[in-house]
Design a protein around this motif. Structure first.
Motif, PDB file in Angstrom:
ATOM      1  N   GLU A  76      -2.308  13.949  -0.764  1.00  0.00           N
ATOM      2  CA  GLU A  76      -1.202  13.884  -1.325  1.00  0.00           C
ATOM      3  C   GLU A  76      -0.824  12.596  -2.094  1.00  0.00           C
ATOM      4  OE1 GLU A  76      -0.046  17.358  -0.340  1.00  0.00           O
ATOM      5  OE2 GLU A  76       1.568  16.113  -0.962  1.00  0.00           O
ATOM      6  N   ARG A  77      -0.175  12.412  -2.849  1.00  0.00           N
ATOM      7  CA  ARG A  77       0.042  11.159  -3.763  1.00  0.00           C
ATOM      8  C   ARG A  77       0.848  10.104  -2.827  1.00  0.00           C
ATOM      9  NH1 ARG A  77       3.265  12.537  -9.189  1.00  0.00           N
ATOM     10  NH2 ARG A  77       4.687  13.256  -7.754  1.00  0.00           N
ATOM     11  N   GLU A  78       0.150   8.987  -2.786  1.00  0.00           N
ATOM     12  CA  GLU A  78       0.384   7.868  -2.183  1.00  0.00           C
ATOM     13  C   GLU A  78       0.940   6.749  -3.001  1.00  0.00           C
ATOM     14  OE1 GLU A  78      -2.591   6.529   0.247  1.00  0.00           O
ATOM     15  OE2 GLU A  78      -4.062   6.328  -1.359  1.00  0.00           O
ATOM     16  N   PHE A  79       1.651   6.220  -2.296  1.00  0.00           N
ATOM     17  CA  PHE A  79       2.153   4.920  -2.756  1.00  0.00           C
ATOM     18  C   PHE A  79       1.440   3.711  -2.926  1.00  0.00           C
ATOM     19  CE2 PHE A  79       4.399   0.464  -1.919  1.00  0.00           C
ATOM     20  CZ  PHE A  79       5.298   0.512  -2.977  1.00  0.00           C
ATOM     21  N   VAL A  80       1.317   2.912  -4.061  1.00  0.00           N
ATOM     22  CA  VAL A  80       0.411   1.823  -4.384  1.00  0.00           C
ATOM     23  C   VAL A  80       1.181   0.656  -4.282  1.00  0.00           C
ATOM     24  CG1 VAL A  80      -1.180   0.793  -6.130  1.00  0.00           C
ATOM     25  CG2 VAL A  80      -1.143   3.379  -5.494  1.00  0.00           C
ATOM     26  N   GLY A  81       2.316   0.395  -5.105  1.00  0.00           N
ATOM     27  CA  GLY A  81       3.139  -0.767  -5.318  1.00  0.00           C
ATOM     28  C   GLY A  81       4.242  -0.321  -6.327  1.00  0.00           C
ATOM     29  N   THR A  93      10.492  -8.920  -8.214  1.00  0.00           N
ATOM     30  CA  THR A  93      10.054  -8.346  -6.980  1.00  0.00           C
ATOM     31  C   THR A  93       9.171  -7.401  -6.776  1.00  0.00           C
ATOM     32  OG1 THR A  93      12.138  -7.015  -6.828  1.00  0.00           O
ATOM     33  CG2 THR A  93      12.394  -9.384  -5.869  1.00  0.00           C
ATOM     34  N   THR A  94       8.261  -7.555  -5.847  1.00  0.00           N
ATOM     35  CA  THR A  94       7.055  -6.474  -5.810  1.00  0.00           C
ATOM     36  C   THR A  94       7.008  -6.032  -4.223  1.00  0.00           C
ATOM     37  OG1 THR A  94       5.375  -8.237  -5.680  1.00  0.00           O
ATOM     38  CG2 THR A  94       5.987  -7.238  -8.065  1.00  0.00           C
ATOM     39  N   SER A  95       6.135  -5.047  -4.113  1.00  0.00           N
ATOM     40  CA  SER A  95       5.782  -4.733  -2.864  1.00  0.00           C
ATOM     41  C   SER A  95       4.704  -3.742  -3.088  1.00  0.00           C
ATOM     42  CB  SER A  95       6.938  -3.802  -1.994  1.00  0.00           C
ATOM     43  OG  SER A  95       7.226  -2.605  -2.673  1.00  0.00           O
ATOM     44  N   TYR A  96       3.742  -3.623  -1.836  1.00  0.00           N
ATOM     45  CA  TYR A  96       2.508  -2.992  -2.076  1.00  0.00           C
ATOM     46  C   TYR A  96       2.242  -2.399  -0.714  1.00  0.00           C
ATOM     47  CZ  TYR A  96       1.863  -6.443  -5.697  1.00  0.00           C
ATOM     48  OH  TYR A  96       2.134  -7.171  -7.052  1.00  0.00           O
ATOM     49  N   ALA A  97       1.264  -1.358  -0.830  1.00  0.00           N
ATOM     50  CA  ALA A  97       0.829  -0.641   0.201  1.00  0.00           C
ATOM     51  C   ALA A  97      -0.270  -1.622   0.975  1.00  0.00           C
ATOM     52  CB  ALA A  97       0.148   0.464  -0.178  1.00  0.00           C
ATOM     53  N   ASN A  98      -0.244  -1.472   2.133  1.00  0.00           N
ATOM     54  CA  ASN A  98      -1.304  -2.299   2.953  1.00  0.00           C
ATOM     55  C   ASN A  98      -2.799  -2.306   2.323  1.00  0.00           C
ATOM     56  OD1 ASN A  98       0.822  -3.320   4.519  1.00  0.00           O
ATOM     57  ND2 ASN A  98       0.634  -2.012   6.163  1.00  0.00           N
ATOM     58  N   SER A  99      -3.079  -1.076   1.901  1.00  0.00           N
ATOM     59  CA  SER A  99      -4.590  -0.845   1.528  1.00  0.00           C
ATOM     60  C   SER A  99      -4.712  -1.458   0.488  1.00  0.00           C
ATOM     61  CB  SER A  99      -4.510   0.696   1.206  1.00  0.00           C
ATOM     62  OG  SER A  99      -3.740   1.159   0.180  1.00  0.00           O
ATOM     63  N   PHE A 117      -4.330  -6.020  -5.379  1.00  0.00           N
ATOM     64  CA  PHE A 117      -3.700  -5.663  -6.521  1.00  0.00           C
ATOM     65  C   PHE A 117      -2.555  -6.172  -6.991  1.00  0.00           C
ATOM     66  CE2 PHE A 117      -4.951  -0.661  -6.360  1.00  0.00           C
ATOM     67  CZ  PHE A 117      -6.169  -1.136  -6.220  1.00  0.00           C
ATOM     68  N   THR A 118      -2.135  -6.491  -8.325  1.00  0.00           N
ATOM     69  CA  THR A 118      -1.000  -7.155  -8.759  1.00  0.00           C
ATOM     70  C   THR A 118      -0.068  -6.354  -9.518  1.00  0.00           C
ATOM     71  OG1 THR A 118      -1.779  -9.463  -8.158  1.00  0.00           O
ATOM     72  CG2 THR A 118       0.067  -9.373  -9.583  1.00  0.00           C
ATOM     73  N   ILE A 119       1.071  -6.341  -9.655  1.00  0.00           N
ATOM     74  CA  ILE A 119       2.038  -5.341 -10.590  1.00  0.00           C
ATOM     75  C   ILE A 119       2.948  -6.562 -11.190  1.00  0.00           C
ATOM     76  CG2 ILE A 119       3.813  -3.815 -10.864  1.00  0.00           C
ATOM     77  CD1 ILE A 119       2.914  -2.349  -8.245  1.00  0.00           C
ATOM     78  N   SER A 120       2.888  -6.390 -12.509  1.00  0.00           N
ATOM     79  CA  SER A 120       3.944  -7.404 -13.266  1.00  0.00           C
ATOM     80  C   SER A 120       4.336  -6.897 -14.468  1.00  0.00           C
ATOM     81  CB  SER A 120       2.977  -8.723 -13.706  1.00  0.00           C
ATOM     82  OG  SER A 120       1.782  -8.106 -14.594  1.00  0.00           O
ATOM     83  N   GLY A 121       5.428  -7.360 -15.004  1.00  0.00           N
ATOM     84  CA  GLY A 121       6.072  -6.411 -16.025  1.00  0.00           C
ATOM     85  C   GLY A 121       6.381  -7.606 -17.624  1.00  0.00           C
ATOM     86  N   GLY A 131      12.497   4.637 -11.698  1.00  0.00           N
ATOM     87  CA  GLY A 131      13.733   5.239 -11.105  1.00  0.00           C
ATOM     88  C   GLY A 131      14.685   4.178 -10.791  1.00  0.00           C
ATOM     89  N   SER A 132      15.776   4.493 -10.245  1.00  0.00           N
ATOM     90  CA  SER A 132      16.934   3.450  -9.705  1.00  0.00           C
ATOM     91  C   SER A 132      17.024   3.551  -8.352  1.00  0.00           C
ATOM     92  CB  SER A 132      17.917   3.870 -10.579  1.00  0.00           C
ATOM     93  OG  SER A 132      18.419   5.152 -10.430  1.00  0.00           O
ATOM     94  N   LYS A 133      16.436   4.346  -7.514  1.00  0.00           N
ATOM     95  CA  LYS A 133      17.139   4.764  -6.129  1.00  0.00           C
ATOM     96  C   LYS A 133      15.824   4.247  -5.104  1.00  0.00           C
ATOM     97  CE  LYS A 133      16.603   9.364  -6.700  1.00  0.00           C
ATOM     98  NZ  LYS A 133      16.320   9.165  -8.291  1.00  0.00           N
ATOM     99  N   LEU A 134      16.268   4.119  -4.008  1.00  0.00           N
ATOM    100  CA  LEU A 134      15.407   3.486  -2.801  1.00  0.00           C
ATOM    101  C   LEU A 134      15.074   4.435  -1.860  1.00  0.00           C
ATOM    102  CD1 LEU A 134      17.725  -0.021  -2.356  1.00  0.00           C
ATOM    103  CD2 LEU A 134      15.413   0.434  -3.788  1.00  0.00           C
ATOM    104  N   PRO A 135      13.937   4.268  -1.141  1.00  0.00           N
ATOM    105  CA  PRO A 135      13.134   2.995  -1.311  1.00  0.00           C
ATOM    106  C   PRO A 135      12.218   3.350  -2.335  1.00  0.00           C
ATOM    107  CG  PRO A 135      12.619   4.353   0.626  1.00  0.00           C
ATOM    108  CD  PRO A 135      13.873   5.157   0.220  1.00  0.00           C
ATOM    109  N   GLY A 136      11.504   2.031  -2.844  1.00  0.00           N
ATOM    110  CA  GLY A 136      10.591   2.149  -3.528  1.00  0.00           C
ATOM    111  C   GLY A 136       9.186   2.915  -3.246  1.00  0.00           C
ATOM    112  N   TRP A 137       8.883   3.135  -2.089  1.00  0.00           N
ATOM    113  CA  TRP A 137       7.910   3.249  -1.544  1.00  0.00           C
ATOM    114  C   TRP A 137       7.616   5.190  -1.675  1.00  0.00           C
ATOM    115  CZ3 TRP A 137       9.052   6.055   2.650  1.00  0.00           C
ATOM    116  CH2 TRP A 137       9.881   5.664   3.229  1.00  0.00           C
ATOM    117  N   ASP A 138       8.964   5.472  -1.760  1.00  0.00           N
ATOM    118  CA  ASP A 138       9.100   6.980  -1.530  1.00  0.00           C
ATOM    119  C   ASP A 138       9.084   7.676  -3.179  1.00  0.00           C
ATOM    120  OD1 ASP A 138       9.946   9.826  -1.136  1.00  0.00           O
ATOM    121  OD2 ASP A 138      11.294   8.983   0.483  1.00  0.00           O
ATOM    122  N   GLU A 139       8.411   8.675  -3.369  1.00  0.00           N
ATOM    123  CA  GLU A 139       8.275   9.417  -4.803  1.00  0.00           C
ATOM    124  C   GLU A 139       9.496   9.862  -4.899  1.00  0.00           C
ATOM    125  OE1 GLU A 139       4.790  11.522  -4.224  1.00  0.00           O
ATOM    126  OE2 GLU A 139       6.047  13.673  -3.899  1.00  0.00           O
TER     127      GLU A 139
END
Length: 123
Positions: free
Chosen positions: A44-49, A57-63, A68-72, A99-107
């Motif tokens: 299944e597709r899994e959350f990375v960050g 602000t950022t958040s990341y999967a524990n794995s 990994f670092t996300i920037s814009g 997107g614009s909804k929460l939570p960010g870890w949910d596709e």
């Protein structure tokens, strides 16, 4: 209303680095949350960050946390996923989402998706 195009994937040895880019166009202001997901064959597709424009602000999967670092770049409407210390288990197709909804870890929180870019890490 938003188009996303990923780039930067490729083949890299374990321990190496890759930088993935997600170029956004259209009404990007309506989708402040930018997420990265990945999908390996048969899984299944899994959350990375995720990254939120404006606040940065950022958040990341524990794995991937610490590797990994996300920037814009608002001027270029680009979100970057910097991947370091890559492992074979990081091998997957990586997708950018907006997107614009929460939570960010949910596709389900995302409205728009890119086509994906392949990342292969050899051991």
């Amino acid at each position: 209303q938003v188009q996303l195009v990923e780039s930067g994937g490729g083949l890299v040895q374990a321990g190496g680095s890759l930088r993935l880019s997600c170029a956004a166009s259209g009404r990007t202001s309506s989708s402040p949350v930018m997420g990265w997901f990945r999908q390996a064959p048969g899984k299944e597709r899994e959350f990375v960050g995720r990254f939120t424009r404006g606040t940065g602000t950022t958040s990341y999967a524990n794995s991937v946390k610490g590797r990994f670092t996300i920037s814009g770049d608002n001027a270029k409407n680009t979100v970057v996923l910097e991947m370091n210390s890559l492992k074979p288990e990081d091998t997957a197709v990586y997708y950018c989402a907006a997107g614009s909804k929460l939570p960010g870890w949910d596709e389900r929180a995302y409205d728009y998706w890119g086509q994906g870019t392949q990342v292969t890490v050899s051991s």
